[in-house]
Enzyme design. Structure first.
Site, PDB file in Angstrom:
ATOM      1  N   ARG A 125       0.842  -1.200   0.000  1.00  0.00           N
ATOM      2  CA  ARG A 125       0.000   0.000   0.000  1.00  0.00           C
ATOM      3  C   ARG A 125       0.876   1.248   0.000  1.00  0.00           C
ATOM      4  NH1 ARG A 125      -4.524  -1.621   4.546  1.00  0.00           N
ATOM      5  NH2 ARG A 125      -5.267  -3.485   3.490  1.00  0.00           N
ATOM      6  N   SER A 128      -7.960  -1.272   1.053  1.00  0.00           N
ATOM      7  CA  SER A 128      -8.918  -1.605   2.106  1.00  0.00           C
ATOM      8  C   SER A 128      -9.691  -0.390   2.606  1.00  0.00           C
ATOM      9  CB  SER A 128      -8.190  -2.329   3.251  1.00  0.00           C
ATOM     10  OG  SER A 128      -9.121  -2.841   4.172  1.00  0.00           O
ATOM     11  N   HIS A 129      -9.502  -0.049   3.874  1.00  0.00           N
ATOM     12  CA  HIS A 129     -10.275   1.016   4.524  1.00  0.00           C
ATOM     13  C   HIS A 129      -9.594   2.375   4.402  1.00  0.00           C
ATOM     14  CE1 HIS A 129      -7.334  -0.730   7.181  1.00  0.00           C
ATOM     15  NE2 HIS A 129      -7.338   0.363   7.918  1.00  0.00           N
ATOM     16  N   ASP A 148     -16.358  -1.331   4.651  1.00  0.00           N
ATOM     17  CA  ASP A 148     -15.206  -0.513   4.266  1.00  0.00           C
ATOM     18  C   ASP A 148     -15.054  -0.527   2.746  1.00  0.00           C
ATOM     19  OD1 ASP A 148     -14.255  -3.111   3.961  1.00  0.00           O
ATOM     20  OD2 ASP A 148     -12.218  -2.613   4.580  1.00  0.00           O
ATOM     21  N   ASP A 160     -13.219  -2.165   0.498  1.00  0.00           N
ATOM     22  CA  ASP A 160     -13.246  -3.422  -0.263  1.00  0.00           C
ATOM     23  C   ASP A 160     -14.233  -4.440   0.303  1.00  0.00           C
ATOM     24  OD1 ASP A 160     -11.612  -3.847   2.001  1.00  0.00           O
ATOM     25  OD2 ASP A 160     -10.456  -5.405   0.992  1.00  0.00           O
ATOM     26  N   ASP A 215     -14.599  -6.034   3.104  1.00  0.00           N
ATOM     27  CA  ASP A 215     -14.278  -7.172   3.972  1.00  0.00           C
ATOM     28  C   ASP A 215     -14.509  -6.847   5.447  1.00  0.00           C
ATOM     29  OD1 ASP A 215     -12.065  -5.501   4.231  1.00  0.00           O
ATOM     30  OD2 ASP A 215     -10.578  -7.102   4.036  1.00  0.00           O
ATOM     31  N   ARG A 216     -14.653  -5.567   5.786  1.00  0.00           N
ATOM     32  CA  ARG A 216     -14.901  -5.182   7.182  1.00  0.00           C
ATOM     33  C   ARG A 216     -16.364  -4.786   7.370  1.00  0.00           C
ATOM     34  NH1 ARG A 216      -9.465  -2.552   9.627  1.00  0.00           N
ATOM     35  NH2 ARG A 216      -8.023  -3.605   8.243  1.00  0.00           N
ATOM     36  N   THR A 242      -2.315 -10.844  14.238  1.00  0.00           N
ATOM     37  CA  THR A 242      -3.151 -10.100  13.300  1.00  0.00           C
ATOM     38  C   THR A 242      -2.748 -10.465  11.874  1.00  0.00           C
ATOM     39  OG1 THR A 242      -3.419  -8.296  14.864  1.00  0.00           O
ATOM     40  CG2 THR A 242      -3.795  -7.783  12.546  1.00  0.00           C
ATOM     41  N   GLU A 276     -11.604 -10.334  14.229  1.00  0.00           N
ATOM     42  CA  GLU A 276     -10.583  -9.451  14.767  1.00  0.00           C
ATOM     43  C   GLU A 276     -11.243  -8.130  15.153  1.00  0.00           C
ATOM     44  OE1 GLU A 276      -7.854  -9.468  11.478  1.00  0.00           O
ATOM     45  OE2 GLU A 276      -9.036  -8.028  10.349  1.00  0.00           O
ATOM     46  N   SER A 320     -10.535  -5.195  14.546  1.00  0.00           N
ATOM     47  CA  SER A 320     -10.511  -4.138  13.541  1.00  0.00           C
ATOM     48  C   SER A 320     -11.648  -4.311  12.531  1.00  0.00           C
ATOM     49  CB  SER A 320      -9.160  -4.097  12.829  1.00  0.00           C
ATOM     50  OG  SER A 320      -8.826  -5.374  12.332  1.00  0.00           O
ATOM     51  N   LYS A 324     -11.907 -12.113   5.452  1.00  0.00           N
ATOM     52  CA  LYS A 324     -13.020 -11.610   6.250  1.00  0.00           C
ATOM     53  C   LYS A 324     -14.106 -11.137   5.290  1.00  0.00           C
ATOM     54  CE  LYS A 324     -10.117  -7.574   7.241  1.00  0.00           C
ATOM     55  NZ  LYS A 324      -8.746  -8.037   7.441  1.00  0.00           N
TER      56      LYS A 324
END
Length: 583
Positions: free
Chosen positions: A24, A123-124, A299, A301, A303-304, A367, A386, A388, A399
Site C-alpha cells: 500500500r 482496504s479502509h 469498508d 473493499d 471485507d470489514r 493479526t 478481529e 478491527s 473476512k
C-alpha cells in the site's frame, strides 16, 4: 487479434515489501515508471510455473482511483507471462470476499478454475489522486499469499531487471460483460468481464436462510440501514438487500461505488461512518425521527463491517463472540456444529469465554487473516474475527463484511421468529448483546489509534515498553503510582505464535501487559497505512459481576487508559495529546 511480447528493462525500486495486507502506497508512488510493473512481475516470478503458464487469474478490486489503469497493465503483463485467461469484475469491481469466493467457487464455461488473484485495494484507506492505492496477491485457496510467497516477492523486487508486457494488446472494455479473445506467441489469451455478484449471492444463499431474513425485513417493526461508504459493497448491496431480501431502496446509504469514496474515509467505525452513526441515533446531535432497529457499514473493499443497533454500538470483539454463540441455532451452514473458533490477539477475550462454555476448540493468532486461513484449511476453525471490524467464517479465506451483516440478520430473525407477527415486542440488537453479557460477562474494550506517527518515535515507544517488561515488580510500582485502584500486572510479554498447522513461528506480534483480574493492555505497530506508523493501543477489562456490566465503556476503562498512556509515555514519544481515532 494478435499481440507481441516486449521485454522492458527495469531496475529495482526500494520499499516494495508487501505486508500482511499487500503493498500500500500513495497513488503518486504507484504511478512512478515501472513501480506497479516491477511488483506484478516480482509476484509472477515468486509463483510456481503452473500457477502462471496456462493459468486462470482474477484481477479486480474495490474500484478506487487508478484501478482502471492498473487492471489494463496487469492484463497485458499476464498475457506476456503466458497466463491463459483473466477474469475481471465489471468496471474492475469485486469485493475482497467475492474475489476469494470466485477463486474457490467459480468455474469457467470450459471448466477452468482460478489459481489466484491480484486484488487492487488499500482496504479502509481513502482513495483518490492524492490518496492510497494497494495491491495484494491471493492464492488458490482464496486466501492472502503466505509469508513464504510475500518474502519471495520482496526479494524479487530487489533484483528485478526486466519484465515482459504485451504493449500492443488493446485495452479491454471492462464496462461490458463478455469475453475478449487474443492470440499471442503462446496461443490463445482470453479476458472475461463478468458480474461477480452472481457467484457471491449464490454462496450467501447456501449459507443463510434468506426466507427467514426476508420475513424479518418485511415486518413493519423491523427497520434497517446499510452504508457502503461509497465502497465496492455498494455493487452487492442492492442485489442482496433489496432484490433478494426485499428491503426498501431507502435502506441503502452511500451505495454507489466511487473512485474517491465520495471524498470520505471508507472505514466503518464511529468516527468515519458519520452519516450512518447519526441515522442510528449515535451522533452528537439528534437528527429527529426514530432510528432504525439495525444498521451496518462496510469498508472500501467490503471485507470489514460495523454492526449497530438503535442508539447502540456493538464492538467487533462482542460481535464475533455473539455470532459464535448463536451460529448453530441461527445459521443453517453451521447446523451440524462449529469446528472451532479463533480471534486475533488484540481482540477482546469475549470469544474465549464462549468457546470455553460451548467446549469449542479455540485459537489466538497474530493479526493477519492468513493465520485464520491456515486453521480453516486444516478443518480446525469455523468462525473467526478481529477487533478491527473483521469477521468471517470458513466459507471463504478472507473476512467478509456482508456475511457478518447477514449473520446478524439471521440471529435477529431467529430470536424474533415468534414475535415478528402480532403485538410482541421485537428482540433488539441491544437486547441480544445485553443478554450475552449477562450469560458470559462483559469485556469492556476500546482501541486508540495514533496514525501517521514518526516511524522512529513509534519504534522507540515500543522498545521502551519491551524494556519495562524485564521487571514486573517495577511495572507494578509504576502502575500503583498512577492508579491504586487497578489490579496488579501478572505477566507481560511480546506475543509469539506457533502455527499448529505448519509449525511456523511468528514473533514480535504485539506487546502485552496482562493483569490479575483478566484485564489487558496491548500495544501494536500497524502496517495498514501508506505513510508513517500507526500505533494501536488496546485496553480491555473483564467484568463478571452482573450489577457492573451496564457501565459506559470509557468510564469503566478510564483507570486502565490512564495507566496505558502514562506507562507507555505516549505523549512524550509521539507528541500527541490525543489519539486520531477512538473505537
Amino acid at each position: 487479434m494478435a499481440f507481441k511480447v516486449t521485454l522492458v528493462s527495469t531496475s529495482p525500486i526500494d520499499g516494495q515489501k508487501p505486508g500482511t495486507s499487500g503493498l500500500r502506497k500513495k497513488v503518486k508512488v504507484f504511478k512512478q515508471p515501472n513501480y506497479l510493473e516491477n511488483f506484478v512481475q516480482a509476484t509472477f516470478n515468486a509463483l510456481t510455473p503452473e500457477k502462471v503458464k496456462g493459468a486462470t487469474l482474477v484481477v479486480s478490486g474495490d474500484g478506487r482511483y487508478y484501478s482502471k489503469d492498473a487492471v489494463q497493465i496487469i492484463i497485458k503483463m499476464a498475457a506476456a507471462n503466458g497466463v491463459r485467461r483473466v477474469w475481471v469484475g465489471k468496471n474492475t469491481l469485486m469485493s475482497t470476499p467475492a474475489v476469494s469466493a470466485v477463486i474457490r467457487e467459480r468455474s469457467g464455461a470450459d471448466g477452468s478454475k482460478a489459481t489466484g488473484a491480484f486484488i487492487l485495494t488499500a482496504s479502509h484507506n481513502p482513495g483518490g489522486p492524492t490518496e492510497d492505492f494497494g495491491i495484494k496477491y491471493n492464492m488458490e485457496n482464496g486466501g492472502p499469499a503466505p509469508e513464504s510467497i510475500t518474502d519471495k516477492i520482496y526479494e524479487n523486487t530487489k533484483t528485478i531487471k526486466e519484465y515482459p508486457i504485451a504493449e500492443d494488446l488493446p485495452n479491454v472494455d471492462i464496462s461490458a460483460l463478455g469475453v475478449t479473445s487474443f492470440e499471442g506467441p503462446e496461443g490463445k489469451f482470453d479476458v472475461e468481464v463478468f458480474d461477480s455478484a452472481d457467484d457471491y449471492v449464490k454462496l450467501m444463499k447456501s449459507i443463510f436462510d434468506f426466507e427467514s431474513i426476508r420475513k424479518l425485513l418485511s415486518s413493519p417493526k423491523f427497520t434497517f440501514c446499510y452504508d457502503a461508504l461509497h465502497g465496492v459493497a455498494g455493487a452487492y448491496a442492492h442485489r442482496i438487500f433489496v432484490e433478494e431480501l426485499g428491503a426498501q431502496e431507502s435502506a441503502l446509504l452511500n451505495c454507489v461505488p466511487k473512485e474517491d469514496f465520495g471524498g470520505g474515509h471508507p472505514d466503518p467505525n464511529l468516527t468515519y461512518a458519520k452519516e450512518l452513526v447519526a441515522r442510528m441515533g449515535l451522533g452528537k446531535s439528534d437528527t429527529g425521527g426514530e432510528p432504525p432497529e439495525f444498521g451496518a457499514a462496510a469498508d472500501g473493499d467490503a471485507d470489514r463491517n460495523m454492526i449497530l443497533g438503535k442508539r447502540f454500538f456493538v464492538t467487533p470483539s462482542d460481535s464475533v463472540a455473539i455470532i459464535a454463540a448463536n451460529a448453530i441455532e441461527a445459521i443453517p451452514y453451521f447446523s451440524s456444529g462449529l469446528k472451532g473458533v479463533a480471534r486475533s490477539m488484540p481482540t477482546s477475550a469475549a470469544l474465549d469465554v464462549v468457546a470455553k462454555s460451548l467446549n469449542l476448540k479455540f485459537f489466538e493468532v497474530p493479526t493477519g487473516w492468513k493465520f485464520f486461513g491456515n486453521l480453516m484449511d486444516a478443518g480446525m476453525c469455523s468462525v473467526c474475527g478481529e477487533e478491527s471490524f473483521g469477521t468471517g467464517s470458513d466459507h471463504i479465506r478472507e473476512k467478509d463484511g456482508i456475511w457478518a451483516v447477514l449473520a446478524w440478520m439471521s440471529i435477529l430473525a431467529h430470536k424474533n421468529k415468534d414475535s415478528i407477527d402480532g403485538n410482541t415486542k421485537l428482540v433488539t440488537v441491544e437486547d441480544i448483546v445485553r443478554q450475552h453479557w449477562a450469560t458470559y460477562g462483559r469485556h469492556y474494550y476500546t482501541r486508540y489509534d495514533y496514525e501517521n506517527v514518526d516511524a522512529g518515535k513509534a519504534k522507540e515507544l515500543m522498545e521502551h515498553l519491551v524494556k519495562l517488561q524485564s521487571s514486573i515488580p517495577e511495572v507494578n510500582k509504576i502502575v500503583k503510582g498512577i492508579r491504586s485502584d487497578v489490579a496488579n500486572v501478572s505477566s507481560a510479554d511480546e506475543f509469539e505464535y506457533k502455527d499448529p498447522v505448519d509449525g511456523s513461528i511468528s514473533k514480535h506480534q504485539g506487546i502485552r501487559y496482562l493483569f490479575e483480574d483478566g484485564s489487558r493492555l496491548v500495544f501494536r505497530l500497524s502496517g495498514t497505512g501508506s505513510e508513517g506508523a500507526t500505533i494501536r493501543l488496546y485496553i480491555e477489562q473483564y467484568e463478571k459481576d452482573a450489577s457492573k456490566i451496564g457501565r459506559e465503556s470509557q468510564e469503566a476503562l478510564s483507570p486502565l487508559v490512564d495507566i496505558a498512556l502514562k506507562l507507555s509515555k505516549m505523549e512524550e514519544f509521539t507528541g500527541r495529546s490525543a489519539p486520531t481515532v477512538i473505537t
